[in-house]
Design a protein around this motif. Structure first.
Motif, PDB file in Angstrom:
ATOM      1  N   GLY A 101       0.811  -1.206   0.000  1.00 28.61           N
ATOM      2  CA  GLY A 101       0.000   0.000   0.000  1.00 28.61           C
ATOM      3  C   GLY A 101       0.847   1.260   0.000  1.00 28.61           C
ATOM      4  N   ARG A 102       0.200   2.376  -0.030  1.00 30.29           N
ATOM      5  CA  ARG A 102       0.926   3.647  -0.043  1.00 30.29           C
ATOM      6  C   ARG A 102       1.284   4.061   1.380  1.00 30.29           C
ATOM      7  NH1 ARG A 102      -1.982   8.169   1.213  1.00 30.29           N
ATOM      8  NH2 ARG A 102      -4.229   7.896   1.547  1.00 30.29           N
ATOM      9  N   ARG A 103       2.285   4.874   1.523  1.00 33.50           N
ATOM     10  CA  ARG A 103       2.703   5.346   2.838  1.00 33.50           C
ATOM     11  C   ARG A 103       1.967   6.634   3.183  1.00 33.50           C
ATOM     12  NH1 ARG A 103       7.652   9.063   3.941  1.00 33.50           N
ATOM     13  NH2 ARG A 103       5.934   9.836   5.192  1.00 33.50           N
ATOM     14  N   ALA A 104       1.762   6.814   4.478  1.00 33.87           N
ATOM     15  CA  ALA A 104       1.184   8.053   4.993  1.00 33.87           C
ATOM     16  C   ALA A 104       2.071   8.486   6.156  1.00 33.87           C
ATOM     17  CB  ALA A 104      -0.262   7.815   5.423  1.00 33.87           C
ATOM     18  N   ASP A 105       1.484   8.675   7.329  1.00 35.82           N
ATOM     19  CA  ASP A 105       2.309   8.930   8.507  1.00 35.82           C
ATOM     20  C   ASP A 105       2.956   7.645   8.996  1.00 35.82           C
ATOM     21  OD1 ASP A 105       1.676  11.609   8.464  1.00 35.82           O
ATOM     22  OD2 ASP A 105      -0.026  11.373   9.843  1.00 35.82           O
ATOM     23  N   ASP A 106       2.413   6.512   8.519  1.00 34.90           N
ATOM     24  CA  ASP A 106       3.013   5.219   8.797  1.00 34.90           C
ATOM     25  C   ASP A 106       3.098   4.447   7.486  1.00 34.90           C
ATOM     26  OD1 ASP A 106       0.264   4.905   8.577  1.00 34.90           O
ATOM     27  OD2 ASP A 106       0.219   3.156   9.876  1.00 34.90           O
ATOM     28  N   ALA A 107       3.779   3.305   7.510  1.00 33.09           N
ATOM     29  CA  ALA A 107       3.949   2.497   6.311  1.00 33.09           C
ATOM     30  C   ALA A 107       3.995   1.033   6.712  1.00 33.09           C
ATOM     31  CB  ALA A 107       5.221   2.885   5.569  1.00 33.09           C
ATOM     32  N   LEU A 108       3.633   0.167   5.757  1.00 26.47           N
ATOM     33  CA  LEU A 108       3.593  -1.269   6.008  1.00 26.47           C
ATOM     34  C   LEU A 108       4.477  -1.974   4.985  1.00 26.47           C
ATOM     35  CD1 LEU A 108       2.157  -3.350   7.856  1.00 26.47           C
ATOM     36  CD2 LEU A 108       0.400  -3.545   6.088  1.00 26.47           C
ATOM     37  N   GLY A 109       5.382  -2.814   5.495  1.00 24.39           N
ATOM     38  CA  GLY A 109       6.258  -3.597   4.642  1.00 24.39           C
ATOM     39  C   GLY A 109       5.888  -5.069   4.707  1.00 24.39           C
ATOM     40  N   LEU A 110       5.834  -5.727   3.557  1.00 28.08           N
ATOM     41  CA  LEU A 110       5.500  -7.143   3.464  1.00 28.08           C
ATOM     42  C   LEU A 110       6.755  -7.947   3.150  1.00 28.08           C
ATOM     43  CD1 LEU A 110       3.376  -9.462   3.231  1.00 28.08           C
ATOM     44  CD2 LEU A 110       3.220  -8.886   0.792  1.00 28.08           C
ATOM     45  N   CYS A 111       7.000  -9.001   3.912  1.00 30.48           N
ATOM     46  CA  CYS A 111       8.210  -9.824   3.752  1.00 30.48           C
ATOM     47  C   CYS A 111       7.835 -11.267   3.447  1.00 30.48           C
ATOM     48  CB  CYS A 111       9.052  -9.805   5.028  1.00 30.48           C
ATOM     49  SG  CYS A 111       9.477  -8.174   5.632  1.00 30.48           S
ATOM     50  N   GLU A 112       8.650 -11.902   2.614  1.00 28.79           N
ATOM     51  CA  GLU A 112       8.520 -13.335   2.355  1.00 28.79           C
ATOM     52  C   GLU A 112       9.887 -13.978   2.537  1.00 28.79           C
ATOM     53  OE1 GLU A 112       6.843 -13.711  -1.534  1.00 28.79           O
ATOM     54  OE2 GLU A 112       4.793 -13.412  -0.812  1.00 28.79           O
ATOM     55  N   LEU A 113       9.928 -15.079   3.279  1.00 27.86           N
ATOM     56  CA  LEU A 113      11.179 -15.772   3.577  1.00 27.86           C
ATOM     57  C   LEU A 113      11.141 -17.173   2.997  1.00 27.86           C
ATOM     58  CD1 LEU A 113      11.695 -14.858   7.360  1.00 27.86           C
ATOM     59  CD2 LEU A 113      12.189 -13.480   5.348  1.00 27.86           C
TER      60      LEU A 113
END
Length: 268
Positions: A101-113
């Motif tokens: 998603g887009r960043r605002a005052d916060d941001a979300l990162g998705l990880c795959e291992l």
């Protein structure tokens, strides 16, 4: 990019292969390690790689004069992750993170291992943006001389087993500058590992039969976690049935305040 051995990332062999606002890639060796409390194989190092990659992808999206502070980490682990790691000792665990998603005052990162093409986990890290602190270091320190810690997780993380009092599992977090982040407090990935170790051990405490294995870990970062003195991870079991177990853990800093909360679900 490799990191000096007197840093949390370097101590566990993390290497960053790619970083940018659209994708970050890093590896960590799939070294078989055991929980110092339960002496069972652990997936705790996956939390360190997730914290690094998820925080990094959010950090790469910051604006001028901004810094990031992670507030949440969520890790979902495949049922046979421990077996995959044990089957390929020394092979790299590959982690890839992307923005969600887009960043605002916060941001979300998705990880795959994954390891050897086999999936290990999926995870997210949420960070929020603040003005860059004047005291923050701009880079990791030069590699220090001295004796490296032993190969066990207890030595690598400067941990000690605390007195349980019969009602909870306690893991003490010793003071070690090599485990601190650039702001000078315990690295979020290291402390997330501590929560996982304590909570998983608590689920398995006095259990008979096959061990309960970590399936999910949710961490909330409340305030900076300072090591030393009485800094500790304390875990309480909420449920244990035939197939599942749930425990909560908290990281209590040297000031006596709760710095982090974690909830772990484990399956047989």
């Amino acid at each position: 990019m490799a990191y000096p051995s007197n840093t949390p990332l370097g101590r566990f062999g993390i290497e960053t292969l790619e970083q940018g606002p659209e994708r970050c890639v890093a590896t960590i060796p799939a070294t078989p390690l055991v929980n110092p409390l339960s002496h069972a194989p652990t997936i705790a190092t996956l939390a360190l790689l997730v914290d690094h990659l998820g925080g990094l992808i959010n950090h790469c999206r910051r604006g001028p004069g901004q810094w990031t502070v992670s507030s949440e980490l969520s890790l979902e682990v495949v049922p046979d992750a421990v077996d995959v790691l044990a089957a390929t000792p020394g092979a790299p665990v590959l982690g890839i993170s992307r923005p969600l998603g887009r960043r605002a005052d916060d941001a979300l990162g998705l990880c795959e291992l994954s390891s050897g093409g086999q999936p290990l986990a999926t995870a997210t890290v949420r960070s929020f943006y603040i003005a860059a602190p004047d005291t923050v270091a701009q880079d990791w320190p030069a590699d220090a001389e001295g004796v490296a810690p032993g190969p066990t997780l207890r030595e690598l993380m400067t941990l000690d087993v605390g007195e349980t009092g019969g009602a909870a599992t306690v893991l003490l977090q010793g003071e070690d500058a090599a485990l601190n982040n650039l702001v000078g407090v315990v690295h979020g990935g290291i402390s997330s590992m501590g929560l996982e170790l304590a909570a998983c051990a608590e689920v398995n405490r006095d259990a008979e039969g096959a061990p309960y294995r970590t399936a999910s870990l949710r961490v909330n970062f409340l305030r900076p976690f300072h090591s030393g003195a009485q800094a500790r991870y304390v875990a309480d079991r909420l449920h244990r049935g035939r197939s599942t177990g749930v425990a909560e853990a908290k990281a209590v800093g040297s000031d006596g305040r709760v710095a982090m909360l974690g909830r772990l679900t484990a399956y047989r």
